[in-house]
Design an enzyme around this catalytic site. Structure first.
Site, PDB file in Angstrom:
ATOM      1  N   GLU A   1       0.891  -1.174   0.000  1.00  0.00           N
ATOM      2  CA  GLU A   1       0.000   0.000   0.000  1.00  0.00           C
ATOM      3  C   GLU A   1       0.919   1.211   0.000  1.00  0.00           C
ATOM      4  OE1 GLU A   1      -3.252  -0.341   0.022  1.00  0.00           O
ATOM      5  OE2 GLU A   1      -3.475  -2.434   0.606  1.00  0.00           O
TER       6      GLU A   1
ATOM      7  N   CYS B   1      -2.238   9.330   2.621  1.00  0.00           N
ATOM      8  CA  CYS B   1      -1.941   8.800   1.286  1.00  0.00           C
ATOM      9  C   CYS B   1      -3.039   9.135   0.286  1.00  0.00           C
ATOM     10  CB  CYS B   1      -1.729   7.292   1.353  1.00  0.00           C
ATOM     11  SG  CYS B   1      -3.139   6.437   2.087  1.00  0.00           S
TER      12      CYS B   1
HETATM   13  P1  NAD Z   1       8.748   4.645   4.511  1.00  0.00           P
HETATM   14  O1  NAD Z   1       8.674   3.819   3.294  1.00  0.00           O
HETATM   15  O2  NAD Z   1       9.890   5.550   4.695  1.00  0.00           O
HETATM   16  O3  NAD Z   1       8.723   3.730   5.828  1.00  0.00           O
HETATM   17  C1  NAD Z   1       7.682   2.810   6.076  1.00  0.00           C
HETATM   18  C2  NAD Z   1       8.201   1.715   7.004  1.00  0.00           C
HETATM   19  O4  NAD Z   1       9.193   0.945   6.334  1.00  0.00           O
HETATM   20  C3  NAD Z   1       8.852   2.219   8.294  1.00  0.00           C
HETATM   21  O5  NAD Z   1       8.441   1.393   9.359  1.00  0.00           O
HETATM   22  C4  NAD Z   1      10.331   2.043   8.005  1.00  0.00           C
HETATM   23  O6  NAD Z   1      11.139   1.876   9.158  1.00  0.00           O
HETATM   24  C5  NAD Z   1      10.330   0.780   7.173  1.00  0.00           C
HETATM   25  N1  NAD Z   1      11.509   0.605   6.317  1.00  0.00           N
HETATM   26  C6  NAD Z   1      12.300   1.568   5.782  1.00  0.00           C
HETATM   27  N2  NAD Z   1      13.255   1.000   5.023  1.00  0.00           N
HETATM   28  C7  NAD Z   1      13.070  -0.347   5.071  1.00  0.00           C
HETATM   29  C8  NAD Z   1      13.726  -1.454   4.478  1.00  0.00           C
HETATM   30  N3  NAD Z   1      14.767  -1.286   3.664  1.00  0.00           N
HETATM   31  N4  NAD Z   1      13.261  -2.694   4.742  1.00  0.00           N
HETATM   32  C9  NAD Z   1      12.183  -2.865   5.541  1.00  0.00           C
HETATM   33  N5  NAD Z   1      11.517  -1.843   6.138  1.00  0.00           N
HETATM   34  C10 NAD Z   1      11.945  -0.596   5.900  1.00  0.00           C
HETATM   35  O7  NAD Z   1       7.363   5.449   4.560  1.00  0.00           O
HETATM   36  P2  NAD Z   1       6.907   6.549   5.604  1.00  0.00           P
HETATM   37  O8  NAD Z   1       7.637   7.818   5.336  1.00  0.00           O
HETATM   38  O9  NAD Z   1       6.918   5.988   6.979  1.00  0.00           O
HETATM   39  O10 NAD Z   1       5.351   6.730   5.192  1.00  0.00           O
HETATM   40  C11 NAD Z   1       4.887   7.647   4.257  1.00  0.00           C
HETATM   41  C12 NAD Z   1       4.457   6.930   2.992  1.00  0.00           C
HETATM   42  O11 NAD Z   1       3.445   5.975   3.298  1.00  0.00           O
HETATM   43  C13 NAD Z   1       3.818   7.867   1.987  1.00  0.00           C
HETATM   44  O12 NAD Z   1       4.351   7.611   0.715  1.00  0.00           O
HETATM   45  C14 NAD Z   1       2.339   7.488   2.029  1.00  0.00           C
HETATM   46  O13 NAD Z   1       1.641   7.764   0.840  1.00  0.00           O
HETATM   47  C15 NAD Z   1       2.416   6.038   2.326  1.00  0.00           C
HETATM   48  N6  NAD Z   1       1.137   5.540   2.861  1.00  0.00           N
HETATM   49  C16 NAD Z   1       0.347   4.758   2.053  1.00  0.00           C
HETATM   50  C17 NAD Z   1      -0.880   4.310   2.523  1.00  0.00           C
HETATM   51  C18 NAD Z   1      -1.795   3.440   1.659  1.00  0.00           C
HETATM   52  O14 NAD Z   1      -2.754   2.881   2.188  1.00  0.00           O
HETATM   53  N7  NAD Z   1      -1.543   3.316   0.371  1.00  0.00           N
HETATM   54  C19 NAD Z   1      -1.284   4.645   3.821  1.00  0.00           C
HETATM   55  C20 NAD Z   1      -0.458   5.427   4.599  1.00  0.00           C
HETATM   56  C21 NAD Z   1       0.760   5.865   4.111  1.00  0.00           C
END
Ligand code: NAD
Length: 520
Positions: free
Chosen positions: A244, A278
Site C-alpha cells: 500500500e 496517502c
Molecule cells: P517509509 O517507506 O519511509 O517507511 C515505512 C516503514 O518501512 C517504516 O516502518 C520504516 O522503518 C520501514 N523501512 C524503511 N526501510 C526499510 C527497508 N529497507 N526494509 C524494511 N523496512 C523498511 O514510509 P513513511 O515515510 O513511513 O510513510 C509515508 C508513505 O506511506 C507515503 O508515501 C504514504 O503515501 C504512504 N502511505 C500509504 C498508505 C496506503 O494505504 N496506500 C497509507 C499510509 C501511508
C-alpha cells in the site's frame, strides 16, 4: 551478567513530539536475531490461535474492542503527542477506525473465510472445497502517518484470519503501536492465550528488513521506494507481499458542481492530518468557468483554519484544525515543492511557509494557483498541507491531466450530475474514486481499497483485505469410488474412442451433433 550488559548497551530510538520537539519516550532497536526469535515465538503462538473456531476468535476480538474503548483516552493523548495530530482526528480517524475494524473483522471473518464449496463444471464426480488457511506469522511494516490504524488496524484482519502478527512500526511513532499492542496482548492473556500472538519489534529499516527475511507474509504500507526494496527482498524467499504505497490524488471539479461542498471538501481533504494522508487531495483541476469562485472559497476557508497543539482541548476555543508534521524530512519535501512551484510561476494564495509562531514542526495550510505539470507539486507526492489548484478548459482536459501520473491510489470527481460523475470516475486511473466526496473510500471497510500503478498492488478491506492473510487450499475428494478413472493406465484404443465421444458430446454445439457424436 553478560545479558544485562548487553541490554544496557542496546541502542534505542528517542521519540520527540512534533508539536513541542520535546522528548516523550524511547523504544528499543530490535536486532535481526531478536526479530528471528520473535517470529519463532509467533509461530508457536499461532498454532493455538489458528485452530480455534471463528466464534471463539470473535469473542476475544470483541473483548479487545472493549478494552481499547476503556483505554481510549490514554491512546488518544499518546497519538496527539507522538504524531502531532489534533485530538478530533485521533478520535475520528484512529480510534474509531480500530474499534470498527475489531467489530467488522470479528463478525465478518467467518463469512469471508469459511470453506467454500465449488461445483466443478466438468468433473462432476468430485467434491471440491476451498479452504482459507492462515499464513502463519504476518509481518506488518508501517508508516508514521496513522500510527494506530496502520499498525493495530492492519493487524486486526490478519489476526481474525488466524495468524500471529509482528508489527514493525515507524521509527517516528512506535509508542502508539506499543500501547495498541499492549491492549491486545492483555486481552489474549486474559483469555489464557499466548501474548505473542501480537508482538511489536521497534527499530529502523534494518529491523523491517529482518522481518521480511523471517515472516510468512509481509503487509507493507509506506513509500514507493521502500515498497520496491521490500518486494525485491521478499522475492528472494518467494514470500507474498501486499503493498500500500503513495498517492498524488486528483480532484476534478466540473462547472456544475456544488462549489460550497466541493471547496469545503478540498480544504479538509488537503489539510486533514496536515496533508500527511496517502489519499489526501494533492491536486485540483477545476473548470475555467467556476475556477475563480471555487478558489476564492477555498482560500477563505483555509485562512480560517486554526493550527497548533491540541492534546486535551475540551472546549471549542482551545481546539485546532491542523496539527504538526510528524516527520522532519516531510516538511523539507513540502518546502522544496512549494519553492519549485513558485520558481516556475505558481502564486501563493495562502500559507507558503513554516508557521512562525509555533514551537513545533508546523507548515501553514497552503493554497497555490497558476500551477502546471512542469512542477514537482503536480508530479511527486507532497504528503503535506499544500493544495495546488489548476484551471482546465473542460472535463476531457481534467481527465487527461488527472491520469498523467505514475500514482493511482484515489481520486474525486465533483459534479451536479451524479451519473455523469460516476461515468467520469470509471475513467480515472485509481484504485478508488469518490463522487462528490473525498477520502471516504478508505472508510468503507466492506469494499476493497488499494492502488494501481506505483500506488501498490495490495488491497485492504472487504473479502480480499482479509483473504490476503490466508492461502487457499483446495480439497478435491472423489465421490463414487470407481475402480479406475478413464484417464488412468492402461492407455487403450477403446479408451481413446470413448474419450473423444465424451469430448464431442460435451463440447459440440447443437443437440444433433452431440447425439451423432455419442451414437453415430
Ligand atoms: P517509509 O517507506 O519511509 O517507511 C515505512 C516503514 O518501512 C517504516 O516502518 C520504516 O522503518 C520501514 N523501512 C524503511 N526501510 C526499510 C527497508 N529497507 N526494509 C524494511 N523496512 C523498511 O514510509 P513513511 O515515510 O513511513 O510513510 C509515508 C508513505 O506511506 C507515503 O508515501 C504514504 O503515501 C504512504 N502511505 C500509504 C498508505 C496506503 O494505504 N496506500 C497509507 C499510509 C501511508
Amino acid at each position: 551478567m553478560a545479558q544485562r550488559i548487553q541490554q544496557q548497551q542496546r541502542s534505542s530510538i528517542e521519540i520527540c513530539s512534533p508539536s513541542t520537539l520535546e522528548k516523550i519516550g524511547e523504544a528499543p532497536v530490535y536486532t535481526p536475531d531478536e526479530v528471528r526469535a520473535a517470529v519463532e515465538r509467533g509461530r508457536k503462538a499461532a498454532t493455538v490461535w489458528s485452530g480455534m473456531r471463528f466464534a471463539e476468535r470473535r469473542r476475544i476480538l470483541l473483548d479487545a474492542r472493549q478494552r481499547l474503548l476503556d483505554r481510549s483516552e490514554e491512546v488518544i493523548r499518546l497519538i496527539c503527542n507522538e504524531a502531532g495530530k489534533p485530538r478530533f482526528e485521533a478520535v475520528t480517524m484512529e480510534v474509531a477506525y480500530c474499534v470498527d475494524a475489531l467489530t467488522f473483522y470479528a463478525k465478518q471473518a467467518r463469512r469471508f473465510l469459511q470453506p467454500q464449496r465449488v461445483s466443478p463444471h466438468l468433473l462432476k464426480t468430485k467434491k471440491v472445497t476451498v479452504r482459507y488457511v492462515p499464513r502463519g506469522v504476518v509481518g506488518i511494516i508501517a508508516p508514521w502517518n496513522f500510527p494506530l490504524v496502520m499498525t493495530l488496524g492492519e493487524a486486526v484482519p490478519a489476526l481474525a484470519a488466524g495468524n500471529a502478527v509482528i508489527i514493525k512500526p515507524s521509527e517516528w511513532t512506535p509508542l502508539t503501536a506499543l500501547l495498541g499492542a499492549e491492549i491486545l496482548r492483555e486481552t489474549f492473556k486474559a483469555h489464557g492465550l499466548p501474548e505473542d500472538l501480537l508482538q511489536v519489534v521497534t527499530g529502523y529499516g534494518e529491523t523491517g528488513g529482518a522481518l521480511v527475511d523471517e515472516a510468512d507474509m509481509i503487509a507493507f504500507t509506506g513509500s514507493v521506494r521502500t515498497g520496491k526494496l521490500i518486494a525485491e527482498r521478499a522475492a528472494r524467499r518467494l514470500v507474498p507481499v501486499s503493498l500500500e504505497l503513495g498517492g498524488k490524488d486528483p480532484m476534478i471539479v466540473l462547472k456544475d458542481a456544488d462549489l460550497e461542498r466541493a471547496s469545503s471538501a478540498a480544504v479538509w481533504g488537503a489539510f486533514m492530518n496536515s496533508g500527511q494522508v496517502c489519499i489526501s487531495v494533492e491536486r485540483v483541476y477545476v473548470e475555467d468557468a467556476v475556477a475563480e469562485d471555487f478558489t476564492r472559497r477555498v482560500v477563505e476557508k483555509t485562512l480560517a483554519l486554526r493550527q497548533g497543539r491540541d492534546v486535551d482541548a475540551q472546549d471549542d476555543a482551545s481546539r485546532v484544525d491542523v496539527g504538526a508534521m510528524t516527520f522532519p524530512k516531510q516538511i523539507e519535501t513540502v518546502e522544496q515543492h512549494v519553492r519549485d512551484a513558485v520558481a516556475r510561476g505558481a502564486k501563493v494564495l495562502a500559507g507558503g511557509r513554516r508557521a512562525p509562531d509555533l514551537p513545533g514542526r508546523y507548515y501553514e495550510p497552503t493554497v497555490l494557483a497558476d500551477v502546471d505539470h512542469s512542477m514537482q507539486i503536480m508530479q511527486d507526492e507532497t504528503f503535506g498541507p499544500v493544495l495546488p489548484i489548476m484551471r482546465v478548459r473542460n472535463e476531457q482536459e481534467a481527465l487527461q491531466l488527472a491520469n498523467d501520473s505514475r500514482y493511482g491510489l484515489n481520486a474525486s470527481v465533483w459534479t451536479g450530475d451524479r451519473s455523469r460523475g460516476e461515468d467520469l470516475a470509471a475513467r480515472v486511473e485509481a484504485g478508488s474514486v469518490c463522487v462528490n466526496d473525498v477520502i471516504t473510500g478508505v472508510a468503507v471497510t466492506d469494499a476493497p481499497f488499494g492502488g494501481v500503478k506505483e500506488s501498490g498492488s495490495g488491497r485492504r478491506h472487504g473479502a480480499p483485505g482479509i483473504r490476503r492473510f490466508t492461502t487457499e487450499q483446495v480439497i478435491v475428494s472423489d465421490r463414487f469410488g470407481l475402480k479406475r478413472e478413464m484417464i488412468w493406465y492402461p492407455y487403450t484404443a477403446k479408451g481413446e474412442k470413448l474419450m473423444r465421444r465424451v469430448l464431442a458430446s460435451i463440447f459440440s454445439s447443437g443437440l444433433g451433433r452431440k447425439l451423432r457424436a455419442m451414437f453415430g
